[in-house]
Design a protein around this motif. Structure first.
Motif, PDB file in Angstrom:
ATOM      1  N   PHE A  99     -57.971 -63.635 -18.501  1.00 29.60           N
ATOM      2  CA  PHE A  99     -58.466 -62.395 -19.075  1.00 29.60           C
ATOM      3  C   PHE A  99     -57.669 -62.068 -20.338  1.00 29.60           C
ATOM      4  O   PHE A  99     -56.445 -61.904 -20.283  1.00 29.60           O
ATOM      5  CB  PHE A  99     -58.359 -61.252 -18.058  1.00 29.60           C
ATOM      6  N   GLU A 100     -58.363 -62.016 -21.448  1.00 32.46           N
ATOM      7  CA  GLU A 100     -57.742 -61.694 -22.730  1.00 32.46           C
ATOM      8  C   GLU A 100     -57.221 -60.256 -22.704  1.00 32.46           C
ATOM      9  O   GLU A 100     -57.762 -59.407 -21.988  1.00 32.46           O
ATOM     10  CB  GLU A 100     -58.748 -61.870 -23.866  1.00 32.46           C
ATOM     11  N   ILE A 133     -57.696 -52.610 -10.526  1.00 28.62           N
ATOM     12  CA  ILE A 133     -57.054 -53.210 -11.695  1.00 28.62           C
ATOM     13  C   ILE A 133     -58.095 -53.553 -12.752  1.00 28.62           C
ATOM     14  O   ILE A 133     -57.966 -53.149 -13.908  1.00 28.62           O
ATOM     15  CB  ILE A 133     -56.237 -54.461 -11.305  1.00 28.62           C
ATOM     16  N   VAL A 134     -59.142 -54.281 -12.371  1.00 27.03           N
ATOM     17  CA  VAL A 134     -60.123 -54.701 -13.371  1.00 27.03           C
ATOM     18  C   VAL A 134     -60.899 -53.506 -13.934  1.00 27.03           C
ATOM     19  O   VAL A 134     -61.295 -53.519 -15.097  1.00 27.03           O
ATOM     20  CB  VAL A 134     -61.073 -55.804 -12.844  1.00 27.03           C
ATOM     21  N   ARG A 135     -61.066 -52.469 -13.134  1.00 37.53           N
ATOM     22  CA  ARG A 135     -61.713 -51.244 -13.638  1.00 37.53           C
ATOM     23  C   ARG A 135     -60.817 -50.548 -14.663  1.00 37.53           C
ATOM     24  O   ARG A 135     -61.271 -50.167 -15.730  1.00 37.53           O
ATOM     25  CB  ARG A 135     -62.056 -50.324 -12.473  1.00 37.53           C
ATOM     26  N   GLY A 138     -60.849 -52.178 -17.930  1.00 35.79           N
ATOM     27  CA  GLY A 138     -62.148 -52.178 -18.588  1.00 35.79           C
ATOM     28  C   GLY A 138     -62.893 -53.489 -18.467  1.00 35.79           C
ATOM     29  O   GLY A 138     -63.810 -53.760 -19.245  1.00 35.79           O
ATOM     30  N   LEU A 139     -62.529 -54.315 -17.506  1.00 39.14           N
ATOM     31  CA  LEU A 139     -63.175 -55.607 -17.323  1.00 39.14           C
ATOM     32  C   LEU A 139     -64.484 -55.487 -16.549  1.00 39.14           C
ATOM     33  O   LEU A 139     -65.325 -56.375 -16.608  1.00 39.14           O
ATOM     34  CB  LEU A 139     -62.223 -56.590 -16.642  1.00 39.14           C
ATOM     35  N   VAL A 140     -64.627 -54.409 -15.789  1.00 38.00           N
ATOM     36  CA  VAL A 140     -65.878 -54.057 -15.101  1.00 38.00           C
ATOM     37  C   VAL A 140     -66.056 -52.556 -15.216  1.00 38.00           C
ATOM     38  O   VAL A 140     -65.103 -51.818 -15.462  1.00 38.00           O
ATOM     39  CB  VAL A 140     -65.892 -54.468 -13.614  1.00 38.00           C
ATOM     40  N   LYS A 141     -67.278 -52.098 -15.041  1.00 37.84           N
ATOM     41  CA  LYS A 141     -67.537 -50.654 -15.115  1.00 37.84           C
ATOM     42  C   LYS A 141     -67.869 -50.106 -13.770  1.00 37.84           C
ATOM     43  O   LYS A 141     -68.276 -50.720 -12.887  1.00 37.84           O
ATOM     44  CB  LYS A 141     -68.661 -50.389 -16.090  1.00 37.84           C
TER      45      LYS A 141
END
Length: 141
Positions: A99-100, A133-135, A138-141
């Motif tokens: 993940f960038e 974490i991913v929320r 901003g990796l998922v909405k």
């Protein structure tokens, strides 16, 4: 403070202190640790240091704060509640992909279940909500 509590605190607090060698001091060579959310197994001191470096590169300002430690009556087991925070400024490498950097901060609560024998962590598991974490990143909405 019981020995088991001292050991698990040293393990976790070393992340926030930016001192992976201090954390590795209390890990048995054959320690079996599992990151349940990522379905990854980490064996021994080297795997601990590699995981530390992976996290530190992705979150250079990352903090690990121990909130609570509960030691079992037999003294071998501890439950550690803690939370991690950090700003995602480096590539995050994981079994879920790379993940960038997003430049966003995250904060997530964790729970570790750890077994300590002879002053060394011999096994453990981390439980946490990876969706948080991913929320936050901003990796998922």
């Amino acid at each position: 403070m019981k020995e088991t509590e001292r050991v698990v605190r040293q393990f976790h607090e070393s992340w926030g202190m930016r001192d992976p060698d201090r954390g590795a001091e209390v890990i048995a060579e054959d320690c079996q640790f599992e990151d349940v959310a990522r379905e990854e197994k980490q064996l021994g001191k080297l795997a601990y240091k590699e995981d530390y470096e992976r996290w530190r590169k992705a979150f250079p300002d990352g903090e690990c704060i121990v909130d609570n430690v509960i030691v079992s009556e037999c003294g071998e087991w501890a439950i550690v509640e803690f939370h991690n925070t950090g700003t995602h400024t480096g590539v995050l490498h994981s079994s879920l992909g790379d993940f960038e950097p997003t430049g966003k901060r995250y904060e997530v609560r964790y729970c570790s279940v750890m077994r300590v024998i002879g002053g060394m962590v011999v096994e453990g598991r981390d439980y946490y909500d990876s969706a948080t974490i991913v929320r936050h990143l901003g990796l998922v909405k």
